[in-house]
Design a protein around this motif. Structure first.
Motif, mmCIF file in Angstrom:
data_model
loop_
_atom_site.group_PDB
_atom_site.id
_atom_site.type_symbol
_atom_site.label_atom_id
_atom_site.label_comp_id
_atom_site.label_asym_id
_atom_site.label_seq_id
_atom_site.Cartn_x
_atom_site.Cartn_y
_atom_site.Cartn_z
ATOM 1 N N ALA A 100 -19.578 -5.571 -46.222
ATOM 2 C CA ALA A 100 -19.159 -4.264 -46.719
ATOM 3 C C ALA A 100 -18.985 -4.598 -47.880
ATOM 4 C CB ALA A 100 -17.971 -3.918 -46.188
ATOM 5 N N GLY A 101 -19.731 -3.749 -48.488
ATOM 6 C CA GLY A 101 -20.315 -4.131 -50.096
ATOM 7 C C GLY A 101 -18.589 -3.570 -50.565
ATOM 8 N N VAL A 102 -18.168 -4.740 -50.982
ATOM 9 C CA VAL A 102 -16.594 -4.768 -51.929
ATOM 10 C C VAL A 102 -16.787 -5.133 -53.483
ATOM 11 C CG1 VAL A 102 -14.214 -5.279 -51.694
ATOM 12 C CG2 VAL A 102 -16.141 -4.740 -49.341
ATOM 13 N N GLN A 103 -16.422 -4.608 -54.100
ATOM 14 C CA GLN A 103 -15.726 -5.280 -55.770
ATOM 15 C C GLN A 103 -14.424 -4.426 -55.943
ATOM 16 O OE1 GLN A 103 -18.196 -1.765 -57.403
ATOM 17 N NE2 GLN A 103 -20.568 -2.754 -57.811
ATOM 18 N N CYS A 104 -14.571 -5.901 -57.029
ATOM 19 C CA CYS A 104 -13.138 -5.357 -57.656
ATOM 20 C C CYS A 104 -12.961 -3.969 -58.119
ATOM 21 C CB CYS A 104 -12.435 -5.887 -58.268
ATOM 22 S SG CYS A 104 -13.479 -6.776 -59.993
ATOM 23 N N HIS A 162 -12.851 -3.642 -61.429
ATOM 24 C CA HIS A 162 -13.490 -3.893 -62.899
ATOM 25 C C HIS A 162 -15.403 -3.953 -62.716
ATOM 26 C CE1 HIS A 162 -9.791 -5.210 -63.208
ATOM 27 N NE2 HIS A 162 -9.696 -4.220 -63.799
ATOM 28 N N MET A 163 -15.523 -3.936 -61.048
ATOM 29 C CA MET A 163 -16.772 -4.083 -60.325
ATOM 30 C C MET A 163 -17.641 -4.989 -60.539
ATOM 31 S SD MET A 163 -17.321 -1.009 -59.432
ATOM 32 C CE MET A 163 -16.661 0.319 -60.009
ATOM 33 N N ALA A 164 -16.619 -6.085 -60.118
ATOM 34 C CA ALA A 164 -17.221 -7.634 -60.155
ATOM 35 C C ALA A 164 -17.084 -7.405 -58.353
ATOM 36 C CB ALA A 164 -16.155 -8.843 -60.696
ATOM 37 N N PRO A 165 -18.465 -8.530 -57.966
ATOM 38 C CA PRO A 165 -18.488 -8.464 -56.283
ATOM 39 C C PRO A 165 -17.470 -8.702 -55.876
ATOM 40 C CG PRO A 165 -20.186 -9.067 -57.768
ATOM 41 C CD PRO A 165 -19.532 -8.965 -58.831
ATOM 42 N N ALA A 166 -17.164 -8.864 -54.430
ATOM 43 C CA ALA A 166 -16.570 -9.559 -53.453
ATOM 44 C C ALA A 166 -16.890 -9.735 -53.230
ATOM 45 C CB ALA A 166 -15.121 -8.856 -53.217
ATOM 46 N N THR A 167 -16.398 -11.497 -51.981
ATOM 47 C CA THR A 167 -16.978 -11.984 -50.986
ATOM 48 C C THR A 167 -16.055 -12.671 -50.062
ATOM 49 O OG1 THR A 167 -17.080 -14.181 -51.798
ATOM 50 C CG2 THR A 167 -19.837 -12.547 -52.052
ATOM 51 N N VAL A 168 -16.051 -12.654 -49.085
ATOM 52 C CA VAL A 168 -14.918 -12.148 -47.744
ATOM 53 C C VAL A 168 -15.900 -13.817 -46.421
ATOM 54 C CG1 VAL A 168 -15.515 -10.974 -45.709
ATOM 55 C CG2 VAL A 168 -13.253 -11.878 -46.600
ATOM 56 N N GLN A 169 -14.188 -14.138 -46.074
ATOM 57 C CA GLN A 169 -14.374 -15.668 -45.280
ATOM 58 C C GLN A 169 -13.644 -15.328 -43.760
ATOM 59 O OE1 GLN A 169 -17.194 -17.557 -44.539
ATOM 60 N NE2 GLN A 169 -18.485 -17.185 -46.902
ATOM 61 N N THR A 170 -13.636 -15.226 -43.589
ATOM 62 C CA THR A 170 -13.395 -14.499 -42.030
ATOM 63 C C THR A 170 -13.071 -15.536 -41.507
ATOM 64 O OG1 THR A 170 -12.940 -12.706 -39.925
ATOM 65 C CG2 THR A 170 -15.102 -13.496 -41.077
ATOM 66 N N PRO A 222 -6.876 -1.140 -57.988
ATOM 67 C CA PRO A 222 -7.365 -1.181 -56.091
ATOM 68 C C PRO A 222 -8.536 -1.589 -56.359
ATOM 69 C CG PRO A 222 -7.161 1.299 -57.496
ATOM 70 C CD PRO A 222 -6.631 0.218 -58.112
ATOM 71 N N PRO A 223 -9.155 -1.946 -54.965
ATOM 72 C CA PRO A 223 -10.938 -2.607 -55.120
ATOM 73 C C PRO A 223 -11.432 -1.100 -54.925
ATOM 74 C CG PRO A 223 -9.540 -2.829 -52.942
ATOM 75 C CD PRO A 223 -8.506 -2.765 -53.871
ATOM 76 N N VAL A 224 -13.332 -1.168 -54.597
ATOM 77 C CA VAL A 224 -13.819 0.180 -54.391
ATOM 78 C C VAL A 224 -15.009 -0.848 -53.276
ATOM 79 C CG1 VAL A 224 -15.837 1.083 -55.369
ATOM 80 C CG2 VAL A 224 -13.813 0.330 -56.561
ATOM 81 N N ILE A 225 -14.968 0.640 -52.820
ATOM 82 C CA ILE A 225 -15.906 0.465 -51.037
ATOM 83 C C ILE A 225 -17.450 0.479 -51.299
ATOM 84 C CG2 ILE A 225 -16.119 0.049 -49.230
ATOM 85 C CD1 ILE A 225 -13.159 0.518 -49.091
ATOM 86 N N ALA A 226 -18.036 0.080 -51.651
ATOM 87 C CA ALA A 226 -19.820 1.097 -52.093
ATOM 88 C C ALA A 226 -20.300 1.439 -50.744
ATOM 89 C CB ALA A 226 -20.367 -0.163 -53.067
#
Length: 113
Positions: free
Chosen positions: A10-14, A16-24, A100-104
């Motif tokens: 999923a396209g997730v950003q903080c 302030h529009m910086a990209p976020a990555t996840v390790q599950t 809140p985060p932003v889901i693109a």
């Protein structure tokens, strides 16, 4: 209200529009070909431009999500969201809330509550 399951791609950003990555930690439950995220997983934010006046900047470092009430993955609540502003919180390295985060983008086939 049903929402879409959030997944690794999923396209997730903080806030302030910086990209976020996840390790599950989930290795078995997929949406299509992508792993589903649980509330125990953290998104890491890199390159957040947010600074506060003063000597110490406070950029976003992580995103924590509100858990689903009825959908579980290996005993952990899944993360269900709608596009737009997510039900989570961006935090600095010192765990100061940043917004809140932003889901693109996210998958739009599997829903849960």
């Amino acid at each position: 209200m049903t929402r879409f399951l959030l997944h690794v791609g999923a396209g997730v950003q903080c806030a302030h529009m910086a990209p976020a990555t996840v390790q599950t930690s989930n290795t078995r439950v997929f949406v299509g070909t992508t792993l589903v995220i649980t509330a125990a997983d953290l998104h890491s934010v890199a390159g957040c431009p947010f600074t506060v006046p003063g000597p110490k900047p406070q950029p976003c470092a992580t995103i924590r999500w509100a858990p689903a009430a009825r959908v579980f993955v290996h005993g952990q609540p899944a993360v269900v969201q709608m596009p737009g502003t997510g039900q989570g919180i961006c935090s600095s390295a010192e765990q100061i809330p940043q917004g809140p985060p932003v889901i693109a983008s996210l998958q739009a086939r599997v829903t849960g509550m």
